[in-house]
Design a protein around this motif. Structure first.
Motif, PDB file in Angstrom:
ATOM      1  N   GLY A 234     -19.643 -33.638   6.878  1.00 17.99           N
ATOM      2  CA  GLY A 234     -21.057 -33.289   6.850  1.00 17.99           C
ATOM      3  C   GLY A 234     -21.756 -33.648   8.148  1.00 17.99           C
ATOM      4  N   GLY A 235     -21.406 -34.806   8.725  1.00 21.05           N
ATOM      5  CA  GLY A 235     -22.008 -35.205   9.995  1.00 21.05           C
ATOM      6  C   GLY A 235     -21.686 -34.242  11.111  1.00 21.05           C
ATOM      7  N   VAL A 236     -20.435 -33.816  11.195  1.00 27.50           N
ATOM      8  CA  VAL A 236     -20.041 -32.867  12.239  1.00 27.50           C
ATOM      9  C   VAL A 236     -20.683 -31.503  11.987  1.00 27.50           C
ATOM     10  CG1 VAL A 236     -18.090 -31.651  13.290  1.00 27.50           C
ATOM     11  CG2 VAL A 236     -17.904 -34.087  12.761  1.00 27.50           C
ATOM     12  N   ALA A 237     -20.769 -31.092  10.715  1.00 31.84           N
ATOM     13  CA  ALA A 237     -21.429 -29.822  10.387  1.00 31.84           C
ATOM     14  C   ALA A 237     -22.889 -29.843  10.834  1.00 31.84           C
ATOM     15  CB  ALA A 237     -21.330 -29.545   8.888  1.00 31.84           C
ATOM     16  N   GLY A 238     -23.568 -30.965  10.619  1.00 31.39           N
ATOM     17  CA  GLY A 238     -24.948 -31.095  11.082  1.00 31.39           C
ATOM     18  C   GLY A 238     -25.058 -31.054  12.596  1.00 31.39           C
ATOM     19  N   ASP A 239     -24.092 -31.671  13.275  1.00 35.53           N
ATOM     20  CA  ASP A 239     -24.064 -31.603  14.740  1.00 35.53           C
ATOM     21  C   ASP A 239     -23.955 -30.152  15.213  1.00 35.53           C
ATOM     22  OD1 ASP A 239     -24.206 -34.357  14.923  1.00 35.53           O
ATOM     23  OD2 ASP A 239     -22.042 -34.623  15.219  1.00 35.53           O
ATOM     24  N   LEU A 240     -23.093 -29.375  14.551  1.00 35.97           N
ATOM     25  CA  LEU A 240     -22.922 -27.976  14.946  1.00 35.97           C
ATOM     26  C   LEU A 240     -24.197 -27.182  14.714  1.00 35.97           C
ATOM     27  CD1 LEU A 240     -19.322 -27.139  13.658  1.00 35.97           C
ATOM     28  CD2 LEU A 240     -20.042 -27.838  15.938  1.00 35.97           C
ATOM     29  N   ALA A 241     -24.892 -27.458  13.612  1.00 31.95           N
ATOM     30  CA  ALA A 241     -26.159 -26.768  13.354  1.00 31.95           C
ATOM     31  C   ALA A 241     -27.142 -27.028  14.485  1.00 31.95           C
ATOM     32  CB  ALA A 241     -26.737 -27.220  12.016  1.00 31.95           C
ATOM     33  N   LEU A 242     -27.198 -28.263  14.951  1.00 34.63           N
ATOM     34  CA  LEU A 242     -28.079 -28.608  16.065  1.00 34.63           C
ATOM     35  C   LEU A 242     -27.615 -27.962  17.368  1.00 34.63           C
ATOM     36  CD1 LEU A 242     -28.562 -32.411  15.304  1.00 34.63           C
ATOM     37  CD2 LEU A 242     -30.310 -30.647  15.096  1.00 34.63           C
ATOM     38  N   LEU A 243     -26.331 -28.020  17.638  1.00 31.52           N
ATOM     39  CA  LEU A 243     -25.798 -27.519  18.903  1.00 31.52           C
ATOM     40  C   LEU A 243     -25.921 -26.007  19.024  1.00 31.52           C
ATOM     41  CD1 LEU A 243     -22.624 -29.775  19.078  1.00 31.52           C
ATOM     42  CD2 LEU A 243     -24.487 -29.790  20.735  1.00 31.52           C
ATOM     43  N   TYR A 244     -25.684 -25.284  17.912  1.00 29.21           N
ATOM     44  CA  TYR A 244     -25.694 -23.828  17.948  1.00 29.21           C
ATOM     45  C   TYR A 244     -27.030 -23.234  17.500  1.00 29.21           C
ATOM     46  CZ  TYR A 244     -20.562 -24.113  18.268  1.00 29.21           C
ATOM     47  OH  TYR A 244     -19.271 -24.380  18.644  1.00 29.21           O
ATOM     48  N   GLY A 245     -27.966 -24.078  17.043  1.00 33.21           N
ATOM     49  CA  GLY A 245     -29.193 -23.537  16.457  1.00 33.21           C
ATOM     50  C   GLY A 245     -28.879 -22.672  15.258  1.00 33.21           C
ATOM     51  N   ALA A 246     -27.938 -23.155  14.422  1.00 31.61           N
ATOM     52  CA  ALA A 246     -27.352 -22.322  13.365  1.00 31.61           C
ATOM     53  C   ALA A 246     -28.234 -22.251  12.125  1.00 31.61           C
ATOM     54  CB  ALA A 246     -25.962 -22.846  13.010  1.00 31.61           C
ATOM     55  N   LYS A 247     -29.413 -21.666  12.281  1.00 36.81           N
ATOM     56  CA  LYS A 247     -30.303 -21.509  11.131  1.00 36.81           C
ATOM     57  C   LYS A 247     -29.841 -20.394  10.195  1.00 36.81           C
ATOM     58  CE  LYS A 247     -34.494 -23.588  12.977  1.00 36.81           C
ATOM     59  NZ  LYS A 247     -35.968 -23.459  13.109  1.00 36.81           N
ATOM     60  N   GLY A 248     -28.808 -19.673  10.604  1.00 37.14           N
ATOM     61  CA  GLY A 248     -28.185 -18.693   9.718  1.00 37.14           C
ATOM     62  C   GLY A 248     -27.220 -19.322   8.745  1.00 37.14           C
ATOM     63  N   GLY A 249     -26.981 -20.629   8.891  1.00 40.59           N
ATOM     64  CA  GLY A 249     -26.106 -21.348   7.963  1.00 40.59           C
ATOM     65  C   GLY A 249     -24.878 -21.914   8.632  1.00 40.59           C
ATOM     66  N   VAL A 250     -24.255 -22.849   7.934  1.00 49.47           N
ATOM     67  CA  VAL A 250     -23.008 -23.458   8.393  1.00 49.47           C
ATOM     68  C   VAL A 250     -21.972 -23.295   7.286  1.00 49.47           C
ATOM     69  CG1 VAL A 250     -21.867 -25.574   9.147  1.00 49.47           C
ATOM     70  CG2 VAL A 250     -24.237 -25.127   9.834  1.00 49.47           C
TER      71      VAL A 250
END
Length: 308
Positions: A234-250
């Motif tokens: 979950g921590g790494v998934a949250g990092d990816l959301a921040l890094l990619y601006g992944a508001k389309g989902g993870v």
């Protein structure tokens, strides 16, 4: 025109044939016992004629239509495979490029929800997948994918217990990447570290055994290991959301997590996804899903085959 589709991991491969509209049911094949990917493809094709083209999704960084499998050591070279098997054109892509191309096409029973709100239309979509290794990628609407080696980025511990596990592994491996804990071997590493830290003295367990004993509740250390795995994921998934601006989902992919979707959903995965200090409110609406569809990469490979 028939196109061979292949999703090639460090341990197993899936093969299918695409006719321009649909693909055949994927056939699963363990890679142990084959001398190389051309031999595995030949075994799959059997007496069928060579396809006109092939798109091979391979677990490793691709350079000039060639890749070395990170966790097997095989070299997969598009030109060599084409020559060996008589295939007109062979395109080699990263396996998470194929998964990234599949993301816009996944819906309903393909996905198990892991919290969050509604995806923002037109925003980047991230994917990470623990399996033999840890793959990372993203789909950038409308028609681009981003493939990285993010699984080999350094892992950040969130609390003292995780820090002790990371330090135990650092003493043995030097660099502790996300993949070092978020993979099949990673589950084994976490269990081994916890056992050593608690001076429990038990024999090493493989990932399947750790997972089974965690889910049954028969082993406290196994349960803690799987809980830590989910929290770190979950921590790494949250990092990816921040890094990619992944508001389309993870999306969480790979062969491990679909074995325990309810456990993952009830774990600290979502809390850790959002535990980013001042950006908790920014992350809270972003939806996460577990990909349950076993042939998701074939959707992406089909999209690539249509592109020619």
């Amino acid at each position: 025109m028939t196109t061979l589709l292949a999703d090639i991991g460090g341990t197993n491969a899936r093969f299918a044939l695409f006719d321009g509209a649909t693909h055949t049911p994927p056939e699963h094949m363990p890679l142990t016992g084959f001398t190389g990917i051309a031999a595995a493809i030949a075994a799959y094709l059997g007496d069928r004629p060579a396809p006109a083209a092939a798109v091979l999704a391979v677990a490793g960084p691709v350079d000039r239509n060639r890749v070395t499998l990170t966790n097997r050591g095989w070299v997969v070279d598009g030109a060599e495979v084409a020559t060996a098997l008589g295939i007109g054109q062979v395109r080699v892509v990263n396996d998470f490029a194929a998964l990234a191309w599949s993301l816009p096409h996944l819906a309903g029973p393909d996905l198990h929800p892991l919290g969050g709100g509604t995806a923002e239309a037109g925003a980047p979509i991230a994917v990470l997948g623990p399996g033999t290794g840890l793959g990372v990628g993203a789909f950038l609407p409308p028609d681009r994918v981003l493939v990285t080696e993010g699984g080999h980025a350094s892992l950040a511990a969130h609390d003292a217990r995780e820090a002790a596990v990371v330090e135990w592994l650092r003493a043995r491996h030097g660099h502790v990447s996300a993949e070092r804990l978020l993979s099949g071997q990673g589950i084994e590493n976490i269990h081994a570290a916890l056992t050593a830290l608690d001076d429990a003295g038990t024999m090493p367990l493989d990932a399947a055994t750790v997972t089974a004993r965690a889910l049954s509740g028969e082993c406290r250390t196994c349960r803690e290991a799987l809980e830590m795995f989910c929290a770190l994921l979950g921590g790494v998934a949250g990092d990816l959301a921040l890094l990619y601006g992944a508001k389309g989902g993870v999306h969480v992919a790979g062969g491990i997590c679909p074995r325990f979707p309810a456990f993952l959903a009830a774990s600290r995965f979502r809390a850790r996804f959002e535990a980013k200090g001042r950006f908790k409110a920014w992350l809270a609406p972003i939806p996460c899903w577990l990909i349950l569809r076993p042939d998701a990469a074939m959707l992406g490979l089909s999209a690539l085959a249509r592109q020619g």
